[in-house]
Design an enzyme around this catalytic site. Structure first.
Site, PDB file in Angstrom:
ATOM      1  N   ASP A  13       0.833  -1.210   0.000  1.00 43.90           N
ATOM      2  CA  ASP A  13       0.000   0.000   0.000  1.00 43.90           C
ATOM      3  C   ASP A  13       0.868   1.261   0.000  1.00 43.90           C
ATOM      4  O   ASP A  13       1.612   1.515   0.944  1.00 43.90           O
ATOM      5  CB  ASP A  13      -0.886  -0.066   1.259  1.00 43.90           C
ATOM      6  CG  ASP A  13      -1.901   1.052   1.313  1.00 43.90           C
ATOM      7  OD1 ASP A  13      -1.859   1.961   0.466  1.00 43.90           O
ATOM      8  OD2 ASP A  13      -2.739   1.012   2.232  1.00 43.90           O
ATOM      9  N   ASP A  40     -10.495   4.119  -1.663  1.00 48.02           N
ATOM     10  CA  ASP A  40     -11.086   3.111  -0.766  1.00 48.02           C
ATOM     11  C   ASP A  40     -12.619   3.030  -0.883  1.00 48.02           C
ATOM     12  O   ASP A  40     -13.307   4.049  -0.906  1.00 48.02           O
ATOM     13  CB  ASP A  40     -10.745   3.434   0.688  1.00 48.02           C
ATOM     14  CG  ASP A  40      -9.281   3.163   0.984  1.00 48.02           C
ATOM     15  OD1 ASP A  40      -8.490   3.037   0.031  1.00 48.02           O
ATOM     16  OD2 ASP A  40      -8.937   3.095   2.173  1.00 48.02           O
TER      17      ASP A  40
HETATM   18  C1  GLA Z   1      -5.453   2.205   2.610  1.00 44.89           C
HETATM   19  C2  GLA Z   1      -5.935   1.045   1.756  1.00 44.89           C
HETATM   20  C3  GLA Z   1      -6.964   0.233   2.520  1.00 44.89           C
HETATM   21  C4  GLA Z   1      -6.344  -0.274   3.815  1.00 44.89           C
HETATM   22  C5  GLA Z   1      -5.817   0.899   4.617  1.00 44.89           C
HETATM   23  C6  GLA Z   1      -5.022   0.432   5.823  1.00 44.89           C
HETATM   24  O1  GLA Z   1      -6.454   3.131   2.850  1.00 44.89           O
HETATM   25  O2  GLA Z   1      -6.462   1.509   0.544  1.00 44.89           O
HETATM   26  O3  GLA Z   1      -7.432  -0.847   1.746  1.00 44.89           O
HETATM   27  O4  GLA Z   1      -5.313  -1.178   3.514  1.00 44.89           O
HETATM   28  O5  GLA Z   1      -4.942   1.712   3.841  1.00 44.89           O
HETATM   29  O6  GLA Z   1      -4.483   1.487   6.556  1.00 44.89           O
END
Ligand code: GLA
Length: 382
Positions: free
Chosen positions: A145, A205
């Site tokens: 990520d 997200d």
């Molecule tokens: C980002 C990702 C999510 C999750 C969070 C964790 O927002 O897109 O899917 O993994 O980080 O902190």
């Protein structure tokens, strides 16, 4: 000249030739991830209970095999650079063994930056060391990520940093599915496979609302050429069973993801899940659309007000057709076989009603409920 032409022809035939580990993720990965429901409220105990559920409630046998611990498992990095799990995870190797013992695969999360989204240590400058440690725990899947990396790097740096971790994973000699999470920035679908990605997030997200789900799913229109065996567009994990989603909305969600050949990573509380939600997650006929060996992502063929109609070719010569409605009430829709580019006669099966609807000669008609879907399997008759 002839040889050159032959090479050019082969290169054109295999756009996925540069995809990472080609025998991994031949169909979209399926599993469970802790983030959508549990955020940082995670522990060894939760992961073991989730593994128990997956192995006994029918999910594993339906194909959900990757069990991934998302952000917040990390503790601190010590003076020799070793990243230790937090005290919620006393023994990661033992946890990996437990997951494997249930016939599942083990996924973990890190970042190419100095920190993760939740401020835990990332893998920057420790890629080799972390990849080795993950492999020694028996990790089979890494979600990587961007997050903390945005403070130091630009979008142009992404391919290099993602490739760096992929090289480190490859050197472990353990097959590890590589999930790129950078929210679809920098047109990742055009370079994700070349840095070893087996899947890449294409959107910001998701959340457990119908609008968020429909928006992310429909935004995949136009990206179909970039998906295929070994390398998939990822409109984010499933929210099925989370928030206040209705049965129809849950069905809409998993049907759209299946049409898109999207990864199916559940993210709900499996221990308290009701039978209706389990039924949505494990409808084998719907999952077969997602997991179809041809690996084609559906195309949107028609948009008529709140009705969106998508077509996905399948390996056996049939097609999946999805009627997706964002209307606030029941809505009738139709499309001719001609508009779909199909022959004039076809047999039709409804995959949620689990019923054969007979033979049609002209058009398909369907009436999804509010925020609902009708998902059909259409087999041309010659
Ligand atoms: C980002 C990702 C999510 C999750 C969070 C964790 O927002 O897109 O899917 O993994 O980080 O902190």
């Amino acid at each position: 000249m002839r040889i050159l032409l032959a090479i050019l022809f082969l290169a054109l035939l295999s756009p996925a030739a540069s995809a990472g580990d080609s025998d991994l993720a031949r169909t979209p990965p399926m599993g469970w991830n802790s983030w959508n429901q549990f955020n940082c409220r995670i522990s060894d105990k939760l992961i073991r209970r989730t593994a128990d559920e997956m192995a006994s409630n029918g999910m594993r046998d339906a194909g959900y095999v990757y069990l991934t611990i998302d952000d917040c498992w990390q503790g601190q990095r010590d003076a020799s650079g070793v990243l230790h799990p937090s005290d919620k995870f006393p023994d990661m190797k033992a946890l990996g063994d437990y997951i494997h013992g249930k016939g599942l695969k083990f996924g973990i999360y890190s970042s190419p930056g100095p920190t993760t989204c939740m401020g835990r240590p990332g893998s920057l400058d420790h890629e080799e060391q972390d990849a080795k440690m993950f492999a020694s725990w028996g990790v089979d899947y890494l979600k990587y990520d961007w997050c903390g990396a945005r403070k130091l790097y630009k979008i142009e740096d992404m391919p290099r940093l993602y490739a760096k971790m992929h090289d480190a994973l490859r050197r472990t000699d353990r097959p590890i599915v590589y999930s790129l999470c950078q929210y679809g920035w920098g047109g990742v679908w055009t370079w994700g496979a070349s840095v070893g990605g087996n899947l890449w997030r294409t959107t910001e997200d998701i959340s457990a609302s119908f609008e968020s789900i429909a928006h992310r799913g429909f935004a995949q229109s136009g990206l179909e050429q970039y998906a295929g065996p070994g390398h998939w567009n990822d409109p984010d994990m499933l929210e099925v069973g989370n928030g206040d989603l209705t049965l129809e909305e849950n069905r809409f969600h998993i049907s759209l993801w299946s049409m898109l050949a999207a990864p199916l990573i559940a993210g709900n509380d499996l221990v308290s899940m009701d039978d209706e939600t389990l039924g949505v997650l494990t409808n084998r006929e719907v999952l077969a659309i997602d997991q179809d060996a041809l690996g084609k992502q559906a195309r949107r063929i028609k948009q008529a007000g709140p009705m969106s109609i998508w077509l996905k070719p399948l390996a056996d010569g049939s097609y999946a057709v999805g009627f997706f409605s964002t209307s606030e009430r029941e809505l009738a829709g139709s499309i001719t076989l001609k508009e779909l580019g199909l022959p004039r006669k076809a047999s039709v099966r409804d995959l949620w009603a689990k019923r054969d609807l007979g033979v049609v000669n002209d058009k398909l008609e369907a009436t999804p409920s509010r925020h609902g879907v009708v998902l059909l399997k259409v087999t041309p008759l010659h």
